[in-house]
Design an enzyme around this catalytic site. Sequence first.
Site, PDB file in Angstrom:
ATOM      1  N   ASP A  86       0.473  -1.557   0.344  1.00 39.82           N
ATOM      2  CA  ASP A  86       0.143   0.150   0.236  1.00 39.82           C
ATOM      3  C   ASP A  86       0.507   1.127  -0.152  1.00 39.82           C
ATOM      4  O   ASP A  86       0.695   2.318   0.728  1.00 39.82           O
ATOM      5  CB  ASP A  86      -0.973  -0.185   1.126  1.00 39.82           C
ATOM      6  N   HIS A 291       4.236   4.856   5.282  1.00 38.47           N
ATOM      7  CA  HIS A 291       3.785   5.027   4.300  1.00 38.47           C
ATOM      8  C   HIS A 291       2.171   6.032   4.086  1.00 38.47           C
ATOM      9  O   HIS A 291       1.894   6.381   3.643  1.00 38.47           O
ATOM     10  CB  HIS A 291       3.353   4.525   3.020  1.00 38.47           C
TER      11      HIS A 291
END
Length: 752
Positions: A86, A291
Amino acid sequence: MEKNPEFTFVCSQAQQFEWVKNWYPGLYSTIQKFVKEGRFIPVGGTWVEMDGNLPSGESMVRQFLQGQRFFQQEFGKLCLEFWLPDTFGYSAQLPQVMNGCGIHRFLTQKLSWNLVNTFPHNTFVWEGIDGSQVLAHFPPADSYGLAGCVEEMLKTAKNNRDRGRVNHSAALFGFGDGGGGPTQKILDRLRRMKDTDGLPRVQMSTPDRLFTALEKEKAQLCTWVGELFLELHNGTYTTHGQIKKGNRECERLLHDVEILSSFALAQKSSFQYPSAKLQHLWRLLLLNQFHDVLPGSCIQLVAEDAMRYYSEICSAGSQLLKDAVQSLFGGLLSSSQETNGGILVVNTLPWKRTEVIPKAGPGGSKTLALVTVPSMGYCVVQDSLPPPYPVTVTKEVDGSVIMKNGLVRVCLDTLGRVTSLCLMHPERESVPEGCCANQFVIFDDVPLYWDAWDVMDYHLETRKTIAHLLKPLEIIQPGGLRGSVTSSLQISEKSVLTQEVILDAACPHVRFQTQVDWNEAHKFLKVEFPAKVRSPNATYEIQFGHLQRPTHWNTSWDWARFEVWSHKWMDLSEHGFGVALLNDSKYGCSVRSNVMSLSLLRAPKSPDATADIGSHQFTYAVMPHVGSFQEAEVIRQAYNLNFPLHKVPCVSGQHPAWSAFSVQSPAVVLEAIKQAEDVPGVLVIRLYESHGSTVVTWLQTSLPVQEAVMCDLLEQPDPSKCVPLEERGLRLSFTPFQIQTVLLTLKQPGSS
């Protein structure tokens, strides 16, 4: 797992395991039991699932070093696959970093989110800028959160773009963003599809079994060369500028602490290398590279945590730096901050530097000095060197200012815009006629989907120049060693920008120290530098190297990159001449046609309504040059901007200059020096080839070295690759963008 003996579960991120170990030891011992049985499977090999674009090359190495060591210590094995479902794009240097950490397999699904172009493969060979390769797999269902439904399995089979080459693929099930755990209902559905007519065969498996099956067909797979660019979430290169700045500053600080601590270790056997403290600080920094943290796409509470972690790294790191300096130079240091004695100047970069630095003058006054400091070493400065060409600052009748230093001449209008930027020898203008560089522009920034994540191409249609002068151009430094002018602009009723434009003696670039008080909503601030250069490609720094991207929008793949990322520099060059833009804390940028643009600040309102609101300080610089950016040493100038010289008052007297390391070839950068994780008294030296060339060079050192051997990025030595210690140092051969790591065993005091 207890109820479903066939159920296997993968879990990434060493940080998660460490939290469970510390807070839930009973649960952790149960996890360890299932790991031994091969049913609870640690994957990924990194400390967290980090952003794939913005961390430095050394940070990426440390993600794997800390992660793989944790998995080895806790579960007795290294991860064999990099698991990053992701993240918002994947750097072209990741394959080499993976290979160096024992990983040759890679799984993600994020490129299925591309807004413009459909990525052509699900299973392929991914090749990095140095030629390193990994086997990559994108699960064809385009999700990591399947619910075990029939239509999902049909899509998994039908959507496989490499059918015929490979017929195996992964289906990742469970509640992905909530931790990945499935329900009993999902497991029951999957069990029914194990062998049902009309449906693909579904079996519970493991990453190792999947990749082993895929590897059998590897010879038939297509190869994708270069970065895996996500055509979405381009706003994450700029959102939450303070988090981005904290990351860059802490990367720099830990780099410097490790280098000076390594020198202290080599010089004094009594010095205790701060391994445990450095590991703690690195792990905090690596956590912040998750992230949704470093990209700025986090909630306000997380942003506050991140800034607190950066503050802890800065505070503890500064103390470690002082400890190393005290150990190295204790006898030279002056207790007084205001001294008429000398100043000790320390350079943590692997080349000689000549720069202007601030210095305490008589009676506590501030003055400047031009100094030359050896590569990765220090010197004691009593007096300034004479400048080869003093800086001149001239105010014209119309209020504009001209600054010259013998290398460049810059003309600024009353708004602080650059109307001319000339190389002086040979004379060459870099600003096109009728254009202004250092032009601030603002855009409406209302994305279609995710506020903090996205910036859409249509924002470019709303460009407005900022031309409301608040304070006219005023001379601050009149010349000599430094010339500088300052001015202020009104961005809006709520936001103000103040800038000092600086030209130093012997410096090939013009520096722009900028402060912005920013109180906007859904606006995007950039600065533009049109260049008198024509080229179909611009060059951008990435981890341990650089790559080119087009400056035109010929194809949909080209225009989908209307906003891209780079690290410390980008360059636009034609044959024989170019212009580079350097920065100390920014990542978002673009070059379209001949206009170089650096993205400065955004103002999204979700998921953090306070993102970017407040005061920001950052510096960028423009550098016109003859020849290629490699020949002009743009890379070194960008490092110099990001790694300032350290200055410490010292007692007067004659002290010889000292250099610990130097590298003969300008193409090779010595990126990091640290103590080896497992072996006290052994230094890890990491170098990379930065020009994109094949080169043989010499690494010279004045440290007492007993033995040198090559190792991988996990610091595991290769006994077949001992490097002889010759009179000229260590002879090292590099291919383009190759990373090499050397273990140096230091001589014990008293040994010959």
